[in-house]
Design an enzyme around this catalytic site. Structure first.
Site, PDB file in Angstrom:
ATOM      1  N   GLY A 251     -10.848  -2.238  14.002  1.00  0.00           N
ATOM      2  CA  GLY A 251     -10.362  -0.859  13.939  1.00  0.00           C
ATOM      3  C   GLY A 251      -9.686  -0.357  15.195  1.00  0.00           C
ATOM      4  N   GLU A 293     -13.905  -7.659  15.333  1.00  0.00           N
ATOM      5  CA  GLU A 293     -12.967  -8.100  14.307  1.00  0.00           C
ATOM      6  C   GLU A 293     -11.644  -7.338  14.349  1.00  0.00           C
ATOM      7  OE1 GLU A 293     -16.278  -9.010  10.841  1.00  0.00           O
ATOM      8  OE2 GLU A 293     -15.324  -7.040  10.870  1.00  0.00           O
ATOM      9  N   CYS A 359      13.792   3.973  -4.313  1.00  0.00           N
ATOM     10  CA  CYS A 359      14.053   5.253  -4.990  1.00  0.00           C
ATOM     11  C   CYS A 359      12.810   6.122  -4.967  1.00  0.00           C
ATOM     12  CB  CYS A 359      14.476   4.997  -6.431  1.00  0.00           C
ATOM     13  SG  CYS A 359      15.220   3.390  -6.672  1.00  0.00           S
TER      14      CYS A 359
END
Ligand SMILES: *Cc1c(COP(=O)(O)O)cnc(C)c1O
Length: 430
Positions: A251, A293, A359
């Site tokens: 994180g 991690e 789009c």
């Protein structure tokens, strides 16, 4: 107050120097407005490989893993490969001695194909299937005690806990608060450990938590570390079992825009290590082995993307990529920086909105000052594109996903080739 006060670069001409903190350490602008990364001209690469083009500076990946190692010398660094995955990157991380977080049997298969040892893989996921866990991995992080396990194997597992710490990041990428679908709530953790200990085939070796992504609040990691070690203490009291591993998840945030704060890596490491030492000492536990991690922090700033300008319509700049190779703006409202490369401009900078080719009104890449004389054919370079872009890319509008080229020490190598219509048709078997 005018727009010029709000955006101080407006009204000036394009700066020659690269914005600090956003580009790989090796990046530089030449006198001819070429952008050179890892000793390779990205203008030349864009000419031969076409655009959109994603570039990964492997030297920057090495450097960032080195910084993590220096900050947390005894920790296991498990790269979260959902941020970006291909065999070339996996081999590099293997050579750097990293472990690897995989989130599915598919990610494990790519890592295995790169020769990455299964023993150093850690499997995550909130809904692992028996097919996912059928692939050999060193450790599985169980989201709940009754998740599927591989048949007839004493599988090493960790149990994911929601430590109920708010990491104060974007709500769509917060995962540790307990008000969410990830892991076992802290209040139920001890019972869940008991349930897991009663399961044959599960060899519980530690606990895991993950607070969310793009986190800057290093105090949240400290608090999570404290709560998790106290939980290890309660587990030992209740079951007489000392769990040796603590995985604090990833994180770690990165800056995306000029002026964004950087992640306080030294502060993070100091707070986590002090918390682990203090709390384990207090509980009379041996200090658990720490795993971290990071995904985004390792590869995000090692990536640069190149887009060609298709049209300029007033303040809108339409480029040849967009949400198919970078869905983060549409998912999280993320915004990027961009600069003109490949051509020197002395025109004043004016506010532009860089939009993609798809789009959808949400297909917006950047709100950024760009030269007033910007025109079709110009190249825009976008920094910090290494994480959660190609790994989240889609075939929307049947636009093939762009290539990924590794650069390092003056050499370049194609890691992922551009997807063609034939690739799309290959799985259209009806
Ligand atoms: C996504 C994830 C990571 C990596 O997150 P980053 O923000 O890229 O560092 C690590 N661990 C788990 C369990 C994850 O879900």
């Amino acid at each position: 107050m005018t727009l010029f006060d709000l955006v101080p670069t407006l009204g000036r001409s394009h700066p020659v120097a690269l914005e600090p903190g956003l580009w790989p350490r090796s990046a530089r602008m030449t006198d001819t407005a070429d952008l050179v990364v890892g000793g390779v001209s990205l203008i030349a690469l864009a000419r031969t490989r076409g655009t959109p083009l994603h570039v990964l500076d492997l030297g920057e990946v090495d450097r960032r893993v080195g910084l993590l190692r220096a900050a947390l010398p005894e920790a296991e660094i498990a790269y979260a490969c959902k941020a970006l995955l291909c065999r070339g990157l996996v081999r590099r991380l293997d050579a750097l001695g990293c472990a690897l977080d995989v989130c599915s049997g598919g990610e494990a298969a790519v890592a295995e194909a790169a020769g990455f040892p299964a023993e150093r893989m850690i499997m995550h996921g909130t809904a692992k299937t028996t097919a996912d866990v059928g692939r050999p991995v060193g450790r599985i992080v169980l989201d709940r005690p009754d998740e599927p396990l591989p048949p007839a194997r004493a599988q090493r597992v960790l149990l994911r806990i929601a430590p109920e710490v708010d990491a104060r990041t974007h709500p769509k990428i917060t995962t540790g608060t307990g008000a969410q679908q990830f892991g076992v709530p802290l209040a139920e953790a001890e019972d869940a450990v008991g349930a897991l200990l009663a399961r044959p085939g599960a060899h519980l070796v530690g606990l895991h938590c993950h607070l969310g992504s793009q986190v800057f609040a290093v105090d949240a990691y400290e608090e999570a570390a404290r709560r998790m070690v106290r939980l290890l203490g309660r587990v030992r009291e209740r079951y007489g079992l000392t769990l040796g591993e603590l995985d604090l998840g990833g994180g770690l945030g990165v800056p995306y825009l000029p002026g964004d704060a950087d992640f306080d890596l030294a502060g993070y490491a100091r707070r986590v290590l002090v918390a682990l030492a203090y709390e384990s000492g207090k509980a009379g536990l041996p200090r658990p082995r720490l795993t971290v991690e990071p995904g985004r922090w390792v590869v995000g700033p090692a990536g640069v993307a190149l887009y060609r300008v298709a049209a300029v319509k007033g303040r809108f700049v339409v480029v040849d990529g967009g949400m198919s190779d970078n869905p983060r703006p549409a998912l999280y409202g993320a915004r990027y920086h961009a600069r003109l490369v490949g051509r020197r401009s002395t025109a004043v900078l004016v506010a532009h909105t860089v939009v993609g080719r798809h789009c959808e009104a949400a297909d917006v890449l950047a709100d950024v000052p760009l030269p007033a004389d910007l025109r079709p054919g110009d190249l825009l370079a976008v920094p910090v594109t290494g994480a959660y872009q190609l790994s989240m890319a889609s075939n929307y509008n049947a636009v093939g996903r762009p290539p990924l080229v590794a650069v390092h020490d003056g050499t370049h190598r194609l890691l992922l080739r551009r997807e063609r219509a034939a690739d799309l048709l290959r799985r259209d078997v009806g």
